[in-house]
Design a protein around this motif. Structure first.
Motif, PDB file in Angstrom:
ATOM      1  N   UNK A   6       0.702  -1.269  -0.045  1.00  0.00           N
ATOM      2  CA  UNK A   6       0.192  -0.075   0.040  1.00  0.00           C
ATOM      3  C   UNK A   6       1.029   1.417   0.120  1.00  0.00           C
ATOM      4  N   UNK A   7       0.231   2.396   0.048  1.00  0.00           N
ATOM      5  CA  UNK A   7       0.988   3.686   0.004  1.00  0.00           C
ATOM      6  C   UNK A   7       1.871   3.871   1.167  1.00  0.00           C
ATOM      7  N   UNK A   8       1.450   3.301   2.281  1.00  0.00           N
ATOM      8  CA  UNK A   8       2.505   3.027   3.574  1.00  0.00           C
ATOM      9  C   UNK A   8       3.607   2.230   3.406  1.00  0.00           C
ATOM     10  N   UNK A   9       3.863   1.418   2.345  1.00  0.00           N
ATOM     11  CA  UNK A   9       4.645   0.542   2.070  1.00  0.00           C
ATOM     12  C   UNK A   9       4.630  -0.902   2.713  1.00  0.00           C
ATOM     13  N   UNK A  10       3.387  -0.993   3.477  1.00  0.00           N
ATOM     14  CA  UNK A  10       3.176  -2.317   4.296  1.00  0.00           C
ATOM     15  C   UNK A  10       2.356  -3.189   3.269  1.00  0.00           C
ATOM     16  N   UNK A  11       2.539  -4.550   3.418  1.00  0.00           N
ATOM     17  CA  UNK A  11       1.828  -5.617   2.494  1.00  0.00           C
ATOM     18  C   UNK A  11       0.177  -5.249   2.708  1.00  0.00           C
ATOM     19  N   UNK A  12      -0.256  -5.344   1.707  1.00  0.00           N
ATOM     20  CA  UNK A  12      -1.695  -5.099   1.308  1.00  0.00           C
ATOM     21  C   UNK A  12      -2.591  -6.292   1.937  1.00  0.00           C
ATOM     22  N   UNK A  13      -2.018  -7.653   1.887  1.00  0.00           N
ATOM     23  CA  UNK A  13      -2.462  -8.864   2.260  1.00  0.00           C
ATOM     24  C   UNK A  13      -1.895  -9.646   3.034  1.00  0.00           C
ATOM     25  N   UNK A  14      -2.293 -10.226   4.084  1.00  0.00           N
ATOM     26  CA  UNK A  14      -1.809 -11.181   5.014  1.00  0.00           C
ATOM     27  C   UNK A  14      -1.770 -12.394   4.340  1.00  0.00           C
ATOM     28  N   UNK A  15      -0.913 -13.321   4.665  1.00  0.00           N
ATOM     29  CA  UNK A  15      -0.657 -14.672   4.356  1.00  0.00           C
ATOM     30  C   UNK A  15      -2.170 -15.503   4.571  1.00  0.00           C
ATOM     31  N   UNK A  16      -2.896 -15.071   5.750  1.00  0.00           N
ATOM     32  CA  UNK A  16      -4.000 -15.490   6.079  1.00  0.00           C
ATOM     33  C   UNK A  16      -5.022 -15.110   4.997  1.00  0.00           C
ATOM     34  N   UNK A  17      -5.139 -13.880   4.596  1.00  0.00           N
ATOM     35  CA  UNK A  17      -5.986 -13.480   3.557  1.00  0.00           C
ATOM     36  C   UNK A  17      -5.725 -13.945   2.092  1.00  0.00           C
ATOM     37  N   UNK A  18      -4.597 -14.348   1.775  1.00  0.00           N
ATOM     38  CA  UNK A  18      -4.225 -14.982   0.648  1.00  0.00           C
ATOM     39  C   UNK A  18      -4.752 -16.391   0.741  1.00  0.00           C
ATOM     40  N   UNK A  19      -4.435 -17.275   1.671  1.00  0.00           N
ATOM     41  CA  UNK A  19      -4.879 -18.450   2.073  1.00  0.00           C
ATOM     42  C   UNK A  19      -6.493 -18.599   1.518  1.00  0.00           C
ATOM     43  N   UNK A  20      -7.044 -17.706   2.242  1.00  0.00           N
ATOM     44  CA  UNK A  20      -8.555 -17.738   2.167  1.00  0.00           C
ATOM     45  C   UNK A  20      -9.090 -17.575   0.795  1.00  0.00           C
ATOM     46  N   UNK A  21      -8.303 -16.552   0.198  1.00  0.00           N
ATOM     47  CA  UNK A  21      -8.777 -16.105  -1.428  1.00  0.00           C
ATOM     48  C   UNK A  21      -8.787 -17.539  -2.238  1.00  0.00           C
ATOM     49  N   UNK A  22      -7.710 -18.173  -1.902  1.00  0.00           N
ATOM     50  CA  UNK A  22      -7.428 -19.599  -2.621  1.00  0.00           C
ATOM     51  C   UNK A  22      -8.046 -20.814  -2.084  1.00  0.00           C
ATOM     52  N   UNK A  23      -8.599 -20.932  -1.033  1.00  0.00           N
ATOM     53  CA  UNK A  23      -9.268 -21.865  -0.332  1.00  0.00           C
ATOM     54  C   UNK A  23      -8.159 -22.819   0.151  1.00  0.00           C
ATOM     55  N   UNK A  24      -7.003 -22.456   0.700  1.00  0.00           N
ATOM     56  CA  UNK A  24      -5.896 -23.361   0.979  1.00  0.00           C
ATOM     57  C   UNK A  24      -5.591 -22.859   2.662  1.00  0.00           C
ATOM     58  N   UNK A  25      -4.691 -23.712   3.115  1.00  0.00           N
ATOM     59  CA  UNK A  25      -4.123 -23.292   4.371  1.00  0.00           C
ATOM     60  C   UNK A  25      -3.103 -22.222   4.345  1.00  0.00           C
ATOM     61  N   UNK A  26      -2.637 -21.576   5.459  1.00  0.00           N
ATOM     62  CA  UNK A  26      -1.542 -20.605   5.489  1.00  0.00           C
ATOM     63  C   UNK A  26      -0.205 -21.575   5.204  1.00  0.00           C
TER      64      UNK A  26
END
Length: 53
Positions: A6-26
């Motif tokens: 993001x504009x603050x330089x921090x990651x926009x998505x957590x690994x947990x959010x990415x895992x949920x998006x793809x339906x897999x575990x962290x």
């Protein structure tokens, strides 16, 4: 997704959010990221060694 920041330089998505998006575990995401890092590391080593020959 993992590398988006993001504009603050921090990651926009957590690994947990990415895992949920793809339906897999962290751990699946971490395992995949490890493979990507290893492929990159191998490519860099080959490039550096190739330059020295």
């Amino acid at each position: 997704m993992y590398e988006e920041t993001g504009p603050d330089g921090r990651r926009m998505n957590t690994v947990e959010q990415i895992a949920a998006e793809f339906g897999v575990a962290r751990p699946t995401i971490y395992r995949h990221l490890g493979v990507v890092v290893e492929h990159f590391r191998t490519a860099v080593v080959r490039f550096v060694l190739g330059k020295r020959r």
